[in-house]
Design a protein around this motif. Structure first.
Motif, PDB file in Angstrom:
ATOM      1  N   ILE A  31       0.774  -1.147   0.055  1.00 55.49           N
ATOM      2  CA  ILE A  31      -0.101  -0.143   0.104  1.00 55.49           C
ATOM      3  C   ILE A  31       0.755   1.109  -0.129  1.00 55.49           C
ATOM      4  CG2 ILE A  31      -1.580   1.132   1.408  1.00 55.49           C
ATOM      5  CD1 ILE A  31      -3.154  -1.109   2.689  1.00 55.49           C
ATOM      6  N   THR A  32       0.419   2.398  -0.537  1.00 61.60           N
ATOM      7  CA  THR A  32       1.543   3.901  -0.749  1.00 61.60           C
ATOM      8  C   THR A  32       0.851   3.784   0.563  1.00 61.60           C
ATOM      9  OG1 THR A  32       0.826   3.863  -3.257  1.00 61.60           O
ATOM     10  CG2 THR A  32       1.577   5.723  -2.179  1.00 61.60           C
ATOM     11  N   VAL A  33       2.209   4.981   1.176  1.00 53.93           N
ATOM     12  CA  VAL A  33       2.334   5.750   2.279  1.00 53.93           C
ATOM     13  C   VAL A  33       2.181   6.651   1.852  1.00 53.93           C
ATOM     14  CG1 VAL A  33       2.972   6.092   4.879  1.00 53.93           C
ATOM     15  CG2 VAL A  33       2.563   3.580   3.562  1.00 53.93           C
ATOM     16  N   SER A  34       1.255   7.782   2.721  1.00 54.69           N
ATOM     17  CA  SER A  34       2.020   9.268   2.571  1.00 54.69           C
ATOM     18  C   SER A  34       1.903   9.713   4.083  1.00 54.69           C
ATOM     19  CB  SER A  34       0.794   9.804   1.996  1.00 54.69           C
ATOM     20  OG  SER A  34      -0.622  10.183   1.863  1.00 54.69           O
ATOM     21  N   CYS A  35       2.887  11.180   4.192  1.00 52.93           N
ATOM     22  CA  CYS A  35       2.048  11.952   5.651  1.00 52.93           C
ATOM     23  C   CYS A  35       2.733  12.748   5.113  1.00 52.93           C
ATOM     24  CB  CYS A  35       3.987  11.056   6.664  1.00 52.93           C
ATOM     25  SG  CYS A  35       4.503  11.959   7.797  1.00 52.93           S
ATOM     26  N   ASP A  36       1.948  13.564   5.818  1.00 55.46           N
ATOM     27  CA  ASP A  36       1.937  15.117   5.796  1.00 55.46           C
ATOM     28  C   ASP A  36       3.257  15.893   7.200  1.00 55.46           C
ATOM     29  OD1 ASP A  36       1.824  18.400   6.422  1.00 55.46           O
ATOM     30  OD2 ASP A  36      -0.386  17.915   5.506  1.00 55.46           O
ATOM     31  N   LEU A  37       4.512  16.044   7.820  1.00 57.88           N
ATOM     32  CA  LEU A  37       4.981  16.155   8.463  1.00 57.88           C
ATOM     33  C   LEU A  37       3.950  16.923   9.551  1.00 57.88           C
ATOM     34  CD1 LEU A  37       8.000  16.685   7.203  1.00 57.88           C
ATOM     35  CD2 LEU A  37       7.361  14.395   7.813  1.00 57.88           C
ATOM     36  N   ASN A  38       3.178  18.070   9.238  1.00 57.03           N
ATOM     37  CA  ASN A  38       2.431  18.712  10.028  1.00 57.03           C
ATOM     38  C   ASN A  38       3.169  19.241  11.281  1.00 57.03           C
ATOM     39  OD1 ASN A  38       0.488  20.011   8.917  1.00 57.03           O
ATOM     40  ND2 ASN A  38      -0.371  17.945   9.186  1.00 57.03           N
ATOM     41  N   PHE A  39       3.684  19.399  11.729  1.00 63.45           N
ATOM     42  CA  PHE A  39       4.530  19.774  13.256  1.00 63.45           C
ATOM     43  C   PHE A  39       4.513  20.596  13.595  1.00 63.45           C
ATOM     44  CE2 PHE A  39       8.171  21.933  15.587  1.00 63.45           C
ATOM     45  CZ  PHE A  39       7.926  20.925  16.781  1.00 63.45           C
ATOM     46  N   ARG A  40       3.754  20.003  14.827  1.00 58.64           N
ATOM     47  CA  ARG A  40       3.327  21.378  15.930  1.00 58.64           C
ATOM     48  C   ARG A  40       3.682  21.270  17.733  1.00 58.64           C
ATOM     49  NH1 ARG A  40       0.839  21.819  12.189  1.00 58.64           N
ATOM     50  NH2 ARG A  40      -1.465  21.148  11.877  1.00 58.64           N
ATOM     51  N   LYS A  41       4.284  22.402  17.545  1.00 59.78           N
ATOM     52  CA  LYS A  41       5.528  22.418  18.844  1.00 59.78           C
ATOM     53  C   LYS A  41       5.127  22.289  20.186  1.00 59.78           C
ATOM     54  CE  LYS A  41       5.103  27.571  18.533  1.00 59.78           C
ATOM     55  NZ  LYS A  41       5.485  29.781  18.543  1.00 59.78           N
ATOM     56  N   ASN A  42       3.389  22.690  19.839  1.00 63.21           N
ATOM     57  CA  ASN A  42       2.957  22.128  20.960  1.00 63.21           C
ATOM     58  C   ASN A  42       2.367  21.158  21.790  1.00 63.21           C
ATOM     59  OD1 ASN A  42       2.499  25.660  21.914  1.00 63.21           O
ATOM     60  ND2 ASN A  42       0.113  25.331  20.842  1.00 63.21           N
ATOM     61  N   LEU A  43       2.712  20.151  21.472  1.00 62.35           N
ATOM     62  CA  LEU A  43       3.048  18.588  20.792  1.00 62.35           C
ATOM     63  C   LEU A  43       3.911  17.303  21.227  1.00 62.35           C
ATOM     64  CD1 LEU A  43      -0.062  17.488  18.515  1.00 62.35           C
ATOM     65  CD2 LEU A  43       0.251  18.286  21.075  1.00 62.35           C
ATOM     66  N   TRP A  44       5.212  18.563  20.691  1.00 60.56           N
ATOM     67  CA  TRP A  44       6.293  18.056  21.192  1.00 60.56           C
ATOM     68  C   TRP A  44       7.467  19.224  20.322  1.00 60.56           C
ATOM     69  CZ3 TRP A  44       6.673  12.726  17.986  1.00 60.56           C
ATOM     70  CH2 TRP A  44       6.342  12.481  16.338  1.00 60.56           C
ATOM     71  N   SER A  45       8.763  18.216  21.213  1.00 58.23           N
ATOM     72  CA  SER A  45       9.981  19.021  20.830  1.00 58.23           C
ATOM     73  C   SER A  45      10.111  18.674  19.625  1.00 58.23           C
ATOM     74  CB  SER A  45      11.318  18.832  21.872  1.00 58.23           C
ATOM     75  OG  SER A  45      11.339  17.645  21.533  1.00 58.23           O
ATOM     76  N   SER A  46      11.548  19.516  19.211  1.00 54.79           N
ATOM     77  CA  SER A  46      11.846  19.119  17.397  1.00 54.79           C
ATOM     78  C   SER A  46      12.759  17.957  17.379  1.00 54.79           C
ATOM     79  CB  SER A  46      12.748  20.126  16.911  1.00 54.79           C
ATOM     80  OG  SER A  46      12.036  21.233  16.480  1.00 54.79           O
ATOM     81  N   GLU A  47      13.560  17.739  18.605  1.00 53.29           N
ATOM     82  CA  GLU A  47      14.448  16.352  19.552  1.00 53.29           C
ATOM     83  C   GLU A  47      13.224  14.906  18.992  1.00 53.29           C
ATOM     84  OE1 GLU A  47      17.280  14.507  22.303  1.00 53.29           O
ATOM     85  OE2 GLU A  47      16.267  16.500  22.421  1.00 53.29           O
ATOM     86  N   GLN A  48      12.653  15.420  19.245  1.00 52.72           N
ATOM     87  CA  GLN A  48      11.061  14.376  19.686  1.00 52.72           C
ATOM     88  C   GLN A  48      10.729  13.826  18.201  1.00 52.72           C
ATOM     89  OE1 GLN A  48       8.059  15.975  22.715  1.00 52.72           O
ATOM     90  NE2 GLN A  48       8.358  13.918  23.966  1.00 52.72           N
ATOM     91  N   ALA A  49      10.128  15.059  17.275  1.00 53.74           N
ATOM     92  CA  ALA A  49       9.607  14.237  16.245  1.00 53.74           C
ATOM     93  C   ALA A  49      10.683  13.966  15.622  1.00 53.74           C
ATOM     94  CB  ALA A  49       9.221  16.552  16.096  1.00 53.74           C
ATOM     95  N   GLY A  50      11.950  14.567  15.115  1.00 54.44           N
ATOM     96  CA  GLY A  50      12.837  14.364  14.536  1.00 54.44           C
ATOM     97  C   GLY A  50      12.954  12.761  14.772  1.00 54.44           C
ATOM     98  N   LYS A  51      13.067  11.694  15.641  1.00 52.65           N
ATOM     99  CA  LYS A  51      13.062  11.113  16.469  1.00 52.65           C
ATOM    100  C   LYS A  51      12.501   9.870  15.482  1.00 52.65           C
ATOM    101  CE  LYS A  51      14.724   7.795  20.322  1.00 52.65           C
ATOM    102  NZ  LYS A  51      14.863   7.047  21.216  1.00 52.65           N
TER     103      LYS A  51
END
Length: 340
Positions: free
Chosen positions: A160-180
């Motif tokens: 199945i083709t998988v798509s993702c919109d990165l949609n970073f939300r700083k109120n939910l997590w840090s850049s470090e958490q998001a990157g990992k």
């Protein structure tokens, strides 16, 4: 059986009428929306069989959320029922130089407390061709990130083709958490969608020579971002939305698609905004639709950008437009003249 499955959180949206501020409002209008739910509704309006997967309480507010999707033809039969609450977000629409404001009240929502056993991905993906999620969903908690990873692995196993919109939300997590977390998920993604901030905040990939607030967009910088994302995660395609914000009401809107070989830029639209929430989701839906239909790369980015342009003219999260309306705009029918 749905052609497209989206997975995430649908929330209750509470908003003052018009451009009233929170402190002025005596009444709040109630609707529903959320990234992946918005994509499913757009696709259903394009006559694509789309299913939305989440977890919602069995009480009446949970049912109202389900009903908000069913009215547009979204398949809700795969939604798990349980938990205690529906997440809420409050929206104050900005105007002129005053930006819009969002306040979240989503902690402890049903989907945020979901478990692996709540979702049977073999059943969910029966007959599915495309799976979509956003970076908002794994940010809800490690348990939800783990569910996303399970879903991505199962989708890849089934071709199945998988798509993702990165949609970073700083109120939910840090850049470090998001990157990992997103780095692990992106190993299973075929098509990535990002904006001028996401690639930077999540993966440290920047568009050089770009000043979005100052109205300066460097096409070469965005080509570099798309290529870096594609090379790092072995993507089939990367789409970058290009928003220049002159004020809360007036933006220039365009996008770029890199298909692994060539870069394709859409036309740019001068948009006077009625409601910008869901604009990125409508772009994602347009991209998925066009790619499923076998559009060329240039036609794909034109369709997705036009679909999102139209969404900016529509109140609430969902994009209430048809394929014919999008195609008319692509063909140059953007005058806004009355259709008789």
């Amino acid at each position: 059986m749905a052609q497209v499955v989206t997975f995430g959180e649908i929330m209750l949206r509470l908003a003052p009428e018009g451009y009233l501020r929170f402190v002025q409002a005596e009444n709040l209008g109630a609707t529903f929306g959320g990234g992946e739910a918005n994509v499913a509704v757009s696709l259903a309006n394009f006559n694509i069989d789309a299913a939305f997967v989440t977890k919602l309480p069995k009480h009446e507010i949970g049912q109202a959320a389900v009903n908000s999707l069913r009215r547009y033809g979204v398949d809700t039969t795969l939604i798990t029922r349980g938990g205690e609450r529906v997440g809420i977000y409050y929206l104050e629409k900005g105007a002129s130089q005053r930006p819009s404001k969002v306040i979240y009240d989503r902690a402890g929502s049903a989907i945020a407390k979901a478990a692996q056993e709540d979702f049977d991905w073999d059943q969910i993906f029966d007959g599915c061709r495309w799976f979509h999620f956003t970076g908002i969903t794994p940010a809800l908690g490690q348990n939800v990130a783990d569910i996303c990873l399970t879903a991505c692995k199962k989708a890849k196993e089934k071709g199945i083709t998988v798509s993702c919109d990165l949609n970073f939300r700083k109120n939910l997590w840090s850049s470090e958490q998001a990157g990992k977390t997103m780095g692990a998920l992106m190993e299973y993604v075929d098509v990535c969608i990002a904006n001028e901030e996401d690639a930077d905040k999540v993966f440290g990939i920047k568009a050089d020579g770009t000043d979005v607030d100052g109205g300066k967009l460097n096409h070469e910088g965005y080509k570099s971002v798309a290529k870096q994302l594609t090379d790092r995660f072995h993507l089939k395609a990367a789409a970058i939305t290009l928003r220049t914000s002159h004020s809360a009401n007036d933006n220039d809107w365009a996008a770029m698609l890199y298909d692994g070989t060539d870069y394709h830029f859409s036309k740019s639209y001068a948009v006077h905004i009625v409601d910008r929430v869901g604009g990125g989701d409508s772009f994602g839906a347009g991209l998925i639709y066009a790619m499923l239909q076998g559009y060329s790369s240039q036609d794909t980015i034109e369709f997705a950008t036009a679909a999102s342009c139209l969404k900016h003219s529509i109140e609430t999260d969902f994009n209430h437009v048809t394929v014919a309306e999008v195609q008319a705009l692509v063909s140059g029918g953007g005058s806004g003249r009355v259709q008789r």
